[in-house]
Design a protein around this motif. Structure first.
Motif: not given
Ligand code: 13P
Ligand code: SF4
Length: 334
Positions: A47, A107-108, A135, A193, A221, A286, A288
């Motif tokens: 990512y 990370c959410s 995660n 996520c 996810e 993402c 993040h």
């Protein structure tokens, strides 16, 4: 919780991240030089931005990255990914320096499981074995029996007796998907996520009509309604492998955009359409992961900061479920 060490705080106060980089500097050459000079290994998740993936020593999914960490002989691990990934590297190699270009790259999904609330939830279900998706924070790993990633989650769940009571955290979407494919009834923590929950069912359905030959491929996810549309479901590395090996030539990709870089590199003549988010922003990126930039990566390697620091007691407890995951995975691969 993301902790900054004193050196980082000092340097951040002095604005090292904002210091202008000489525009004539060839950052890529400098990164290569720093890697050699300090025996650093640069690991990147799929990512990350394409330029970071291209300069990394190894690019992979969460499982392959953890396995690569175990093997490394480097003195310093530079992790182009998010905080929980760099923490995992530190847990596996407590005596090595582990660097993350931006400590705020969180990370959410990991944030959706606060350690104290999770402890209470676990205490309410003392007869349940705890499987946590990688995660999650080190504090959650320290309260877990077995870690899994999206590549080995099914194998790990199926390695346990059918009547074993299981609590799965923190991703409810991955957990529900595992319940469907394994026939288990795991108790699920209510986390998710933000990136994989943003895909629009309506727009994906329309896109499918517009491109009738396109296959929908999705990361587990994603929510169940999106997974129901998918022709193939898998981790980032499984999606990549699928697009490379199948005869299909067009894909609607329901996972974070960064993976398209490797997909396109591996199959230049195939067409990859990013999954449509519910609105017009680039929400399938993402935020993040994308905090890491090539400039921050260079500064991080130059100053050897910011560094991941964890309490030894957390490292000791968090190591066991990761080691258990790696053992089960190695057995399953034979
Ligand atoms: P994998 O790397 O296991 O495919 O998971 C994707 C992800 O969400 C990483 O943050
Ligand atoms: Fe976390 Fe989702 Fe970003 Fe992966 S894509 S790091 S699970 S917020």
């Amino acid at each position: 919780m993301i902790t900054l060490n004193n050196n980082t705080v000092e340097l951040e106060k002095n604005g090292y991240l904002d210091r202008p980089i000489d525009p004539s500097l060839d950052i890529i050459t400098e990164i290569k030089r720093l890697k050699e000079e300090h025996n650093m290994v640069l690991l990147a998740h799929y990512y990350q931005e394409g330029d970071i993936q291209d300069i990394a020593d190894f690019v992979g999914d969460s499982l392959a990255l953890a396995q690569e960490v175990v093997k490394t002989k480097a003195d310093i691990i530079v992790f182009a990914g998010v905080h929980f990934m760099a923490e995992t590297a530190k847990i596996l190699h407590p005596n090595k320096k582990v660097l993350l270009p931006d400590l705020k790259a969180g990370c959410s999904l990991a944030d959706s499981a606060p350690p104290e609330l999770f402890r209470k939830f676990r205490e309410q279900h003392p007869d349940h074995l705890v499987i946590s998706y990688i995660n999650c924070t080190a504090a959650i790993k320290a309260q877990t029996d077995i870690i899994c990633t999206s590549s080995n989650a099914r194998m790990i769940v199926e390695s346990l007796p059918q009547d074993q009571k299981i609590l799965f955290a923190p991703d409810k979407n991955l957990g529900a998907y595992l319940n469907r494919v394994t026939g288990k009834n795991m108790l699920l923590w209510n986390g998710s996520c933000m990136v994989h929950e943003i895909f629009s069912l309506e727009k994906t359905t329309k896109l499918k009509h517009l491109h009738p030959h396109a296959q929908v491929i999705a990361h587990p996810e994603c929510e169940e309604s999106l997974l129901a549309l998918a022709d193939f479901i898998g981790s980032t590395s499984e999606l990549l492998k699928y697009t490379k090996n199948t005869n299909h030539t067009c894909f609607i990709v329901l996972t974070e955009n960064g993976i398209l870089h490797q997909m396109q590199k591996n199959s230049p003549s195939k067409i990859f359409i990013p999954g449509p988010p519910t609105n017009t922003c680039a929400c399938n990126e993402c935020p993040h992961m994308k905090l890491n930039t090539i400039e921050k990566l260079y500064l991080c390697m130059l100053y050897q900061l910011p560094e991941i620091i964890l309490e030894p007691a957390i490292i000791e407890r968090a190591y066991k479920p990761i080691a258990r995951m790696l053992e089960i995975t190695a057995r399953g691969a034979k």
